[in-house]
Design an enzyme around this catalytic site. Structure first.
Site: not given
Ligand code: UD1
Ligand code: UDP
Length: 383
Positions: A98, A120, A134, A210, A212, A243
Site C-alpha cells: 500500500d 499483499e 495507504e 510513524h 502520516r 523512524h
C-alpha cells in the site's frame, strides 16, 4: 526455454522485508528470470534490508528527498520506471501492499501495458483517510492489478466484494516467510546495547510510531503516554527504534529524550528487529508489519491507531486497537503490565497471517497464470 521475466518493484523498508523472500524464491525456478528495481523511496532503511538479505537491485531510481511529499514520490516513480521499462521490459511487474511506490509502480506498468501482480492484496480499513494515503493506494493498486495475492481469506473476500473475482489467490503473508529465516535463540545483536538488556528480569516494551495520519496531536499523545508510562513503571524499559522521518524524530526527541528507561535508538536492521521482538514483554506500535510479526512470536500488541486492516489477530485476541488518546494508551498498557491473566490471554502465539510458504505459492501461481504450469498452488489456510 522461454523464461518468465518478473520485475519486483519496491522502495520502502516494509516492502523490502516482505518482498525479499519472494525475490529469493523466484531465483529458484529455471523458468523465471527475476529482476529487482528499487525506487529508493526510503534510502537508508531500504539499504539496511537489501544488505541484510544480500539483494543487489538491477535498477535503483534513488528518488528519496528529505521530508518528501506523496506527489513527488508518485511522479518520480512514474517517470523513473518509464525509463527502466525501455531498457528492460518484464512480462509482469510485482508490487507490494500500500505504499506510494506500490501504487505508482502499478500505474507505470499499466501505462506501459505490462501486467501487474499485487502482493499483499485486499487489505482494507474501509476509511479513505486512515491509514493515509495507504487505504487509497491499495484500493487503486487492486484496480490496476491483473493477479492478486491475498494473504488471508478475509482479504480475498474484500476483493470479491469489490467485484475483483478473477486471478485472486490466497497465499499467506510473505512476512511470515521472512520471520522464519531471521529469529534464532542464540542470536547476537548488531546493535550492542540490545545485548546488554536483561530480557527475563525486566519488562521490555518495544515501540514504534510513524504513520502520516498520526502526525500532529495523535503522535504527541503517543509520545506523552509513553513518557508517563516510563515514569510510572521505572523498572520497565521502553525500546524505541525511531523512524528516520524528520517529523517523527523531532516529536520523539521532544518528549522522550533523556528519560532513563526509554532507549531511543536508530532504525534497527531487520534481523535485530525480529530477534528483539521475539524477546520483549509486549509491543506498542502503529506499524502494519509489526501487527503481523508480533502475534506470530507470541507477543501482545497495542495498536496506536483507530482502526486496522489486519483484523485477524484482533479477533484471535492477541492485538488490541487502543487508538491515539493518551489516557487510553496508558490504561491499556498498565493493564498488560499489571493484570497477569489478561497478559497471558493476549500472549498466545497465533499465525493467522501465514505459514511460511507464501513465496512458493506466489511463484507457482505466477507460473500457472502465464500457462507455464498445470495447476495453481494450494490455498493458505490459517490454523
Ligand atoms: C512510507 C509509506 C508508508 C509505510 C512507511 C514504512 C507512503 C506514502 N508511505 O512512509 O506506507 O508504512 O513508509 O516505514 O508510501 N527517511 C529517511 N531515510 C529513510 C527513510 C525515510 O531519511 O531511509 C525520511 C525522509 O526524510 C523521508 C521521510 O523519512 O522524506 C518520510 O519517508 P516517506 O517514505 O515519504 O514516508 P514514510 O512515513 O516513511
Ligand atoms: N522494522 C525494522 N527495523 C526497525 C523498525 C521496523 O526492521 O527499526 C521492520 C519491522 O520488523 C517490520 C517492518 O520493518 O518488518 C515494518 O515497517 P514499518 O513499521 O516502517 O512500516 P509498516 O509495516 O507500518 O508499513
Amino acid at each position: 526455454m522461454k523464461k518468465l521475466k518478473v520485475m519486483s518493484v519496491f522502495g520502502t523498508r516494509p516492502e523490502a522485508i516482505k518482498m525479499a523472500p519472494l525475490v529469493k524464491e523466484l531465483g529458484n525456478y529455471d523458468n523465471i528470470d527475476p529482476i529487482v528495481c528499487v525506487t529508493g523511496q526510503h534510502r537508508e532503511m531500504l539499504d539496511q534490508v537489501l544488505s541484510a538479505f544480500e539483494i543487489t537491485p538491477d535498477f535503483d531510481l534513488d528518488i528519496m528527498e528529505k521530508s518528501q511529499t506523496i506527489s513527488s514520490v508518485t511522479s518520480k516513480v512514474l517517470m523513473g520506471l518509464k525509463d527502466v521499462f525501455e531498457k528492460d521490459r518484464p512480462d509482469i511487474v510485482l508490487v507490494h501492499g500500500d505504499t506510494t511506490t506500490s501504487f505508482a509502480a502499478g500505474l507505470a506498468a499499466f501505462y506501459d501495458k505490462i501486467a501487474v501482480g499485487h502482493v499483499e492484496a485486499g487489505l482494507r480499513s474501509f476509511d479513505k483517510m486512515s491509514p493515509y494515503p495507504e487505504e487509497m493506494n491499495r484500493l487503486l493498486t487492486g484496480r490496476l492489478a491483473d493477479i492478486h495475492f491475498s494473504p488471508t481469506r478475509a482479504n480475498f473476500n474484500n476483493l470479491l466484494n469489490e467485484g475483483i473475482n478473477k486471478n485472486v489467490y490466497i497465499t499467506g503473508n510473505t512476512v511470515i516467510d521472512a520471520l522464519k529465516t531471521t529469529v534464532r535463540d542464540d542470536y547476537v545483536f548488531e546493535c550492542p546495547e540490545l545485548n546488554d538488556i536483561d530480557y527475563d528480569g525486566r519488562k521490555v516494551v518495544l515501540m514504534t510510531a510513524h504513520r502520516r495520519e498520526n502526525y500532529g496531536q495523535p503522535m504527541e499523545n503517543i509520545m506523552q503516554a509513553v513518557a508517563e508510562l516510563a515514569a510510572q513503571k521505572k523498572d520497565a524499559l521502553f525500546v524505541y527504534p525511531v523512524h528516520l522521518s524528520p517529523y517523527v524524530r523531532e516529536t520523539a526527541a521532544k518528549y522522550l529524550d533523556g528519560i532513563d528507561n526509554v532507549m531511543l535508538i536508530s532504525p534497527l536492521g531487520v534481523f535485530d528487529m525480529h530477534n528483539l521482538m521475539s524477546r520483549v514483554y509486549m509491543v506498542m506500535t502503529d506499524s502494519g508489519g509489526l501487527q503481523e510479526e508480533a502475534p506470530a512470536l507470541g507477543k501482545p500488541v497495542l495498536v496506536l491507531r483507530r482502526e486496522t486492516e489486519r483484523p485477524e489477530a484482533v479477533e484471535a485476541g492477541t492485538v488490541e486497537i487502543v487508538g491515539t488518546e493518551k489516557q487510553d494508551i496508558i490504561n491499556s498498557a498498565l493493564r498488560l503490565f499489571d493484570d497477569k491473566d489478561h497478559y497471558l490471554k493476549m500472549k498466545r502465539a497465533v499465525n493467522p497471517y501465514g505459514d511460511g510458504n507464501a513465496c512458493r505459492r506466489i511463484a507457482e501461481d505466477l507460473l500457472y497464470y502465464f500457462g507455464m504450469s498445470e495447476k495453481a498452488a494450494e490455498e493458505f489456510v490459517a490454523e
